[in-house]
Design an enzyme around this catalytic site. Structure first.
Site, short mmCIF file in Angstrom:
data_model
loop_
_atom_site.label_atom_id
_atom_site.label_comp_id
_atom_site.label_asym_id
_atom_site.label_seq_id
_atom_site.Cartn_x
_atom_site.Cartn_y
_atom_site.Cartn_z
N LYS A 123 3.84 4.19 -12.23
CA LYS A 123 4.46 5.06 -13.23
C LYS A 123 3.43 5.41 -14.30
CE LYS A 123 7.47 1.98 -13.05
NZ LYS A 123 8.47 0.93 -13.00
N LYS A 164 -3.41 -4.00 -20.57
CA LYS A 164 -2.49 -3.26 -21.44
C LYS A 164 -2.97 -3.25 -22.88
CE LYS A 164 1.69 -3.44 -18.70
NZ LYS A 164 3.09 -3.82 -18.59
N LYS A 187 -3.73 2.71 -7.49
CA LYS A 187 -2.44 2.27 -6.96
C LYS A 187 -1.35 3.19 -7.49
CE LYS A 187 -0.32 -0.82 -10.27
NZ LYS A 187 0.63 -1.88 -10.42
P1 ADP Z 1 4.38 0.36 -12.20
O1 ADP Z 1 2.90 0.11 -11.99
O2 ADP Z 1 4.78 1.65 -11.57
O3 ADP Z 1 4.79 0.24 -13.64
P2 ADP Z 1 5.56 -2.22 -11.92
O4 ADP Z 1 4.36 -2.83 -12.56
O5 ADP Z 1 6.83 -2.13 -12.69
O6 ADP Z 1 5.14 -0.78 -11.39
O7 ADP Z 1 5.81 -3.00 -10.56
C1 ADP Z 1 7.03 -3.54 -10.10
C2 ADP Z 1 6.79 -4.27 -8.79
O8 ADP Z 1 6.31 -3.38 -7.77
C3 ADP Z 1 5.74 -5.38 -8.88
O9 ADP Z 1 6.14 -6.47 -8.06
C4 ADP Z 1 4.50 -4.72 -8.38
O10 ADP Z 1 3.58 -5.64 -7.86
C5 ADP Z 1 5.04 -3.79 -7.29
N1 ADP Z 1 4.18 -2.59 -7.21
C6 ADP Z 1 4.02 -1.64 -8.16
N2 ADP Z 1 3.19 -0.67 -7.76
C7 ADP Z 1 2.78 -1.00 -6.51
C8 ADP Z 1 1.91 -0.39 -5.55
N3 ADP Z 1 1.31 0.77 -5.80
N4 ADP Z 1 1.73 -1.00 -4.37
C9 ADP Z 1 2.36 -2.17 -4.09
N5 ADP Z 1 3.20 -2.80 -4.94
C10 ADP Z 1 3.42 -2.24 -6.14
#
Ligand code: ADP
Ligand code: TRP
Length: 328
Positions: A198, A111, A195
């Site tokens: 958002k 980040k 992956k």
């Molecule tokens: P984003 O990457 O969309 O901002 P977050 O970091 O807020 O998502 O993730 C929230 C939860 O969902 C965490 O526990 C994260 O490990 C899981 N998670 C997020 N994206 C994925 C993904 N593509 N595959 C599996 N788990 C995910």
């Protein structure tokens, strides 16, 4: 067993969040475990955001979680900032946290490198607040996606340090919780490469309207080697097929895989079948979500009731913490 986890209110929940985290939350709750789930709004302040839209996003996330099956009567569902003990413990842990270890946190590196001129201290101390979130409730397990494993490692380090430094050897205050990952480790995004996230805008939201869902699926990346409809495809390297594994019954998966390999079906046919099965899971979530969102005050009340129960546990921990660290 006591379970605890959190998720940031930073936008719509997507399939990656669902299979990587939320699905497991619901499963544990329905197994009858004692569950604490919270919306990490303080963590979501570490990146730029619009304050005016935040309350709406918090309510939407709460409603989505409930629509996915988190029942505020079974689980303690609350908003992090409504329980002041999280920030209180965070300070105490920050006085134990090794600076060098925080510098090595992958999420911080990613980040801060993504926006080198906007690195705030909160982004750096983020994992300490996360450790406080966890330790306050002394859970046995923390179900999270794989990218959170390093933060949970630090959480255990801080628990250990605190216990060693301030507690009698036979009465450690904090538990060192286990990390629990879902069987689906990583859901890839619409691009089929990174992956689902958002931040990459490559996601399928859980409450997306049906037509948007189809539009996104229609354009989703498939087997990159299959150029023409008449080419045979390879489901093993097709991201759409990896989604079939999440949504479609095994016989449907086998049928579509065979059709793809023999070029009997095209990618659009395969996507239509996927849409049917995906929508079968998402439609009830979407409907429940809209019903809940019609009564935002009920959501607020449920969260306030959750915060009250959470404060009961967290404040009791803090009382002990302040005594142990040498408060008056
Ligand atoms: P984003 O990457 O969309 O901002 P977050 O970091 O807020 O998502 O993730 C929230 C939860 O969902 C965490 O526990 C994260 O490990 C899981 N998670 C997020 N994206 C994925 C993904 N593509 N595959 C599996 N788990 C995910
Ligand atoms: N950092 C987690 C994420 O981005 C959210 C989170 C905050 C969390 N505090 C937590 C998860 C405590 C588990 C336990 O997904």
């Amino acid at each position: 067993m006591r379970i605890l986890s959190g998720i940031q209110p930073s936008g719509q929940l997507h399939l990656g969040n669902y299979f990587g985290a939320i699905y497991n939350w619901v499963r544990l709750q329905n197994k009858g475990e004692e569950c604490f789930f919270f919306l990490a709004d303080l963590h979501a302040q570490t990146v730029p955001y619009e304050a005016a839209t935040r309350p709406g996003i918090i309510l939407e996330l709460a409603a989505t979680l409930m629509a996915c099956g988190i029942d505020p009567h079974k689980s303690v569902l609350f908003v992090q900032s409504q329980v002041p003990a999280h920030t209180q413990l965070s300070w105490i842990l920050s006085c134990l946290a090794p600076f060098g270890e925080l510098e090595r946190m992958v999420q911080f590196k990613e980040k801060s490198e993504a926006a080198p001129h906007a690195v705030n201290v909160g982004l750096f101390t983020y994992p300490i607040l996360q450790a406080a979130d966890v330790l306050l409730y002394r859970p046995d397990m923390v179900p999270v996606g794989i990218d959170q494993a390093q933060h949970l490692e630090l959480t255990r380090t801080l628990a250990h340090k605190f216990n060693n430094r301030f507690c009698p050897a036979d009465a450690p205050l904090f538990k060192e919780p286990k990390t629990l990952h879902s069987t689906t480790i990583k859901v890839l995004g619409l691009d089929g490469q990174r992956k689902m996230s958002k931040s990459f805008n490559n996601y399928i939201g859980l409450t997306e309207p049906e037509d948007v869902l189809w539009e996104k699926l229609r354009h989703a990346a498939t087997d990159p080697a299959r150029v023409k409809r008449t080419d045979p495809g390879n489901p093993d390297i097709c991201n759409v097929f990896s989604w079939h594994k999440l949504f479609s019954p095994i016989e449907v998966q086998e049928d579509r895989a065979a059709g793809c390999r023999s070029a009997a079906i095209g990618c659009i046919d395969c996507k239509k079948t996927l849409f049917t099965h995906m929508n079968a899971l998402l439609a009830p979530i979407r409907e429940k979500y809209h019903v809940l969102m019609q009564r935002p005050d009920d959501i607020r009340d449920a969260l306030e009731a959750g915060a009250k129960r959470a404060r009961g546990v967290a404040d009791a921990t803090m009382e002990t913490v302040y005594k142990l660290v040498g408060g008056l």
